[in-house]
Design a protein around this motif. Structure first.
Motif, PDB file in Angstrom:
ATOM      1  N   LYS A  86       0.877  -1.165   0.000  1.00 12.14           N
ATOM      2  CA  LYS A  86       0.000   0.000   0.000  1.00 12.14           C
ATOM      3  C   LYS A  86       0.919   1.222   0.000  1.00 12.14           C
ATOM      4  O   LYS A  86       1.726   1.395   0.902  1.00 12.14           O
ATOM      5  CB  LYS A  86      -0.894  -0.038   1.235  1.00 12.14           C
ATOM      6  CG  LYS A  86      -1.918   1.030   1.259  1.00 12.14           C
ATOM      7  CD  LYS A  86      -2.850   0.826   2.436  1.00 12.14           C
ATOM      8  CE  LYS A  86      -3.558   2.123   2.704  1.00 12.14           C
ATOM      9  NZ  LYS A  86      -4.324   2.078   3.926  1.00 12.14           N
ATOM     10  N   ASP A 134       0.049   4.540  -0.153  1.00 11.48           N
ATOM     11  CA  ASP A 134      -0.476   5.760   0.460  1.00 11.48           C
ATOM     12  C   ASP A 134      -0.834   5.474   1.919  1.00 11.48           C
ATOM     13  O   ASP A 134      -1.363   4.405   2.228  1.00 11.48           O
ATOM     14  CB  ASP A 134      -1.722   6.249  -0.288  1.00 11.48           C
ATOM     15  CG  ASP A 134      -1.408   6.689  -1.709  1.00 11.48           C
ATOM     16  OD1 ASP A 134      -0.370   7.341  -1.914  1.00 11.48           O
ATOM     17  OD2 ASP A 134      -2.195   6.367  -2.617  1.00 11.48           O
ATOM     18  N   ASN A 144      -7.906   2.677   3.382  1.00 14.69           N
ATOM     19  CA  ASN A 144      -8.126   2.446   1.955  1.00 14.69           C
ATOM     20  C   ASN A 144      -9.278   3.306   1.462  1.00 14.69           C
ATOM     21  O   ASN A 144     -10.276   3.462   2.151  1.00 14.69           O
ATOM     22  CB  ASN A 144      -8.459   0.978   1.695  1.00 14.69           C
ATOM     23  CG  ASN A 144      -7.263   0.087   1.856  1.00 14.69           C
ATOM     24  OD1 ASN A 144      -6.129   0.544   1.912  1.00 14.69           O
ATOM     25  ND2 ASN A 144      -7.502  -1.206   1.925  1.00 14.69           N
ATOM     26  N   THR A 157      -6.390   5.017  -3.638  1.00  8.14           N
ATOM     27  CA  THR A 157      -5.232   4.544  -2.885  1.00  8.14           C
ATOM     28  C   THR A 157      -4.334   3.751  -3.830  1.00  8.14           C
ATOM     29  O   THR A 157      -4.779   2.825  -4.498  1.00  8.14           O
ATOM     30  CB  THR A 157      -5.663   3.663  -1.690  1.00  8.14           C
ATOM     31  OG1 THR A 157      -6.447   4.450  -0.788  1.00  8.14           O
ATOM     32  CG2 THR A 157      -4.464   3.100  -0.950  1.00  8.14           C
ATOM     33  N   GLN A 167      -4.206   0.743  -8.257  1.00 10.91           N
ATOM     34  CA  GLN A 167      -4.929   1.529  -7.269  1.00 10.91           C
ATOM     35  C   GLN A 167      -6.297   0.910  -7.012  1.00 10.91           C
ATOM     36  O   GLN A 167      -6.781   0.094  -7.797  1.00 10.91           O
ATOM     37  CB  GLN A 167      -5.091   2.965  -7.731  1.00 10.91           C
ATOM     38  CG  GLN A 167      -5.963   3.137  -8.943  1.00 10.91           C
ATOM     39  CD  GLN A 167      -6.084   4.599  -9.345  1.00 10.91           C
ATOM     40  OE1 GLN A 167      -6.160   5.481  -8.501  1.00 10.91           O
ATOM     41  NE2 GLN A 167      -6.118   4.860 -10.638  1.00 10.91           N
TER      42      GLN A 167
END
Length: 147
Positions: free
Chosen positions: A39, A41, A45, A49, A67
């Protein structure tokens, strides 16, 4: 464009399924070719993201950037990943059926460039790969619910 969709019944509520697919760190537990999803970012979620998907297919390994493209808690979760040979959309829709959940899992693969050569092979392998993933996901959701 190879595409495959399958629906099955799961003896667990939609929230159990959603908690598994929403936790991308758990993907290798139900998708055999996935070796991990990073992940990229921080935070929870959400649509947009950014993710990085790592996979092994036989002796071939690779990475796809992607994403989250849909996220409705306990109902819908979808991701899209791309590399130079293909764009892959992985989609889950869950609905309560009064006893458990009806889960539909759809995979769309758009090959591009040299990846088009692999379209017939992908089309043959996609049903088994998707059914195996759904069986593992069902087993996890039902086990999580029985705890």
């Amino acid at each position: 464009m190879p595409r495959f969709a399958h629906t099955l019944s799961v003896s667990a509520p939609p929230s159990a399924i959603f908690s598994i697919v929403d936790d991308v760190s758990r993907t290798p537990t139900w998708l055999s070719r996935c070796t991990g999803i990073d992940k990229l970012d921080p935070g929870t979620n959400d649509v947009g993201t950014r993710l990085r998907y790592h996979y092994a297919d036989g002796r071939r390994t690779g990475v796809m950037d992607g994403q989250i493209v849909a996220r409705e808690p306990d109902r819908h979760f979808a991701m899209k990943f791309s590399d130079r040979m293909m764009d892959v959309t992985v989609d889950f829709v869950a609905a309560s059926d009064g006893v458990g959940t009806t889960l539909t899992h759809t995979i769309d693969i758009a090959t591009k460039g040299f990846g088009r050569v692999f379209s017939p092979l992908i089309k043959r392998q996609l049903p088994k790969q998707t059914l195996d993933a759904m069986t593992a996901l069902k087993r996890l959701a039902e086990a999580d619910t029985s705890l």
